[in-house]
Write a protein that holds these residues in place. Sequence first.
Motif, PDB file in Angstrom:
ATOM      1  N   VAL A 156       0.837  -1.206   0.000  1.00  0.00           N
ATOM      2  CA  VAL A 156       0.000   0.000   0.000  1.00  0.00           C
ATOM      3  C   VAL A 156       0.869   1.252   0.000  1.00  0.00           C
ATOM      4  CG1 VAL A 156      -1.708   1.309   1.321  1.00  0.00           C
ATOM      5  CG2 VAL A 156      -1.935  -1.173   1.100  1.00  0.00           C
ATOM      6  N   GLY A 157       1.962   1.254   0.762  1.00  0.00           N
ATOM      7  CA  GLY A 157       2.845   2.412   0.799  1.00  0.00           C
ATOM      8  C   GLY A 157       3.486   2.678  -0.541  1.00  0.00           C
ATOM      9  N   LEU A 158       3.954   1.647  -1.228  1.00  0.00           N
ATOM     10  CA  LEU A 158       4.535   1.832  -2.558  1.00  0.00           C
ATOM     11  C   LEU A 158       3.489   2.333  -3.549  1.00  0.00           C
ATOM     12  CD1 LEU A 158       6.814  -1.340  -2.800  1.00  0.00           C
ATOM     13  CD2 LEU A 158       7.517   1.021  -2.388  1.00  0.00           C
ATOM     14  N   TRP A 159       2.271   1.867  -3.408  1.00  0.00           N
ATOM     15  CA  TRP A 159       1.204   2.306  -4.310  1.00  0.00           C
ATOM     16  C   TRP A 159       0.892   3.785  -4.091  1.00  0.00           C
ATOM     17  CZ3 TRP A 159      -1.190   0.215  -8.408  1.00  0.00           C
ATOM     18  CH2 TRP A 159      -2.362   0.823  -8.854  1.00  0.00           C
ATOM     19  N   GLY A 162       3.896   5.944  -5.373  1.00  0.00           N
ATOM     20  CA  GLY A 162       4.129   5.864  -6.819  1.00  0.00           C
ATOM     21  C   GLY A 162       5.440   5.152  -7.112  1.00  0.00           C
ATOM     22  N   ILE A 163       5.458   4.380  -8.176  1.00  0.00           N
ATOM     23  CA  ILE A 163       6.624   3.594  -8.548  1.00  0.00           C
ATOM     24  C   ILE A 163       7.360   4.295  -9.675  1.00  0.00           C
ATOM     25  CG2 ILE A 163       7.413   1.369  -9.403  1.00  0.00           C
ATOM     26  CD1 ILE A 163       4.943   0.113  -8.202  1.00  0.00           C
ATOM     27  N   ASP A 164       8.644   4.575  -9.436  1.00  0.00           N
ATOM     28  CA  ASP A 164       9.484   5.247 -10.436  1.00  0.00           C
ATOM     29  C   ASP A 164      10.106   4.195 -11.345  1.00  0.00           C
ATOM     30  OD1 ASP A 164      10.964   6.954 -11.912  1.00  0.00           O
ATOM     31  OD2 ASP A 164      12.348   7.527 -10.304  1.00  0.00           O
ATOM     32  N   THR A 165       9.737   4.193 -12.614  1.00  0.00           N
ATOM     33  CA  THR A 165      10.243   3.204 -13.565  1.00  0.00           C
ATOM     34  C   THR A 165      11.377   3.738 -14.424  1.00  0.00           C
ATOM     35  OG1 THR A 165       8.580   3.888 -15.192  1.00  0.00           O
ATOM     36  CG2 THR A 165       7.997   2.084 -13.692  1.00  0.00           C
ATOM     37  N   ARG A 166      11.885   4.965 -14.114  1.00  0.00           N
ATOM     38  CA  ARG A 166      12.940   5.521 -14.950  1.00  0.00           C
ATOM     39  C   ARG A 166      14.260   4.771 -14.778  1.00  0.00           C
ATOM     40  NH1 ARG A 166      12.985  11.674 -13.227  1.00  0.00           N
ATOM     41  NH2 ARG A 166      12.819  10.590 -11.207  1.00  0.00           N
ATOM     42  N   ALA A 167      14.445   4.212 -13.582  1.00  0.00           N
ATOM     43  CA  ALA A 167      15.692   3.470 -13.339  1.00  0.00           C
ATOM     44  C   ALA A 167      15.604   2.015 -13.758  1.00  0.00           C
ATOM     45  CB  ALA A 167      16.053   3.558 -11.864  1.00  0.00           C
TER      46      ALA A 167
END
Length: 233
Positions: A156-159, A162-167
């Motif tokens: 829930v905390g990651l949701w 927000g998840i950074d997909t740039r890396a």
Amino acid sequence: PTRPALTLSFSVTCAQGKPFMPHQVMLRLTSPGLEGKDGGTQVLFPATLQAQGLYSVKALLPALFQLLKGVTEGKYSASLLIGDRLISNSKVYELGFLGIIPGEDMGPIPLGAEAKTAGPLPEIHHQFKAAEPKPLQWLSIAFTGLSLAPLFVLIVGLWQLGIDTRAFPKELLSISANLGMHAGFTAIMSLYVIYWWKWNLMRTLPLLGILCLFTYFSGLKTLRDLGTNVKTM
């Protein structure tokens, strides 16, 4: 009343004349052949070690006749069996023949340890340990929920953050290492569940070691790629 018996006392020595203690010594009596047939039934009488290294065998004749199923008088073959852990020390000595004629006091007696012959052994009844009491079902479910609560909070905390997909890596080897690391973590968590459900520790540890090695090298490659991406950003 005194029962007629064949008593034999002897000592066992080696070739040098020194006393020898074999593992087992028995007297074997072989009955005459039945109905013209060669050979007969064999009965073994174990010898017991007495004082001063002497062995003694006492063969009760009524017990012998009962074991031989009706065969009574006749010419019996007597042999002495010496058994040892070394085959070279095991010997069979033919003592000769005995002529036995039953008398009036040859009535039947209960068979005991004096005479032993081949036959079915008594049935073994196993006694299993009673199952230990298990906790109540609602208590087990509540404990499982509390154990999974940190994982739920993490998801829930990651949701929310927000998840950074740039890396996220772009090379095939880096992508494989990243996916392998996450797959390894998932497999380890699944293995814990299987262990809690039905497996034992000896079955779980070898597989856990393999998964930990796979996850370690995959994670090491992933962390190196992340460090490189941070420096280039």
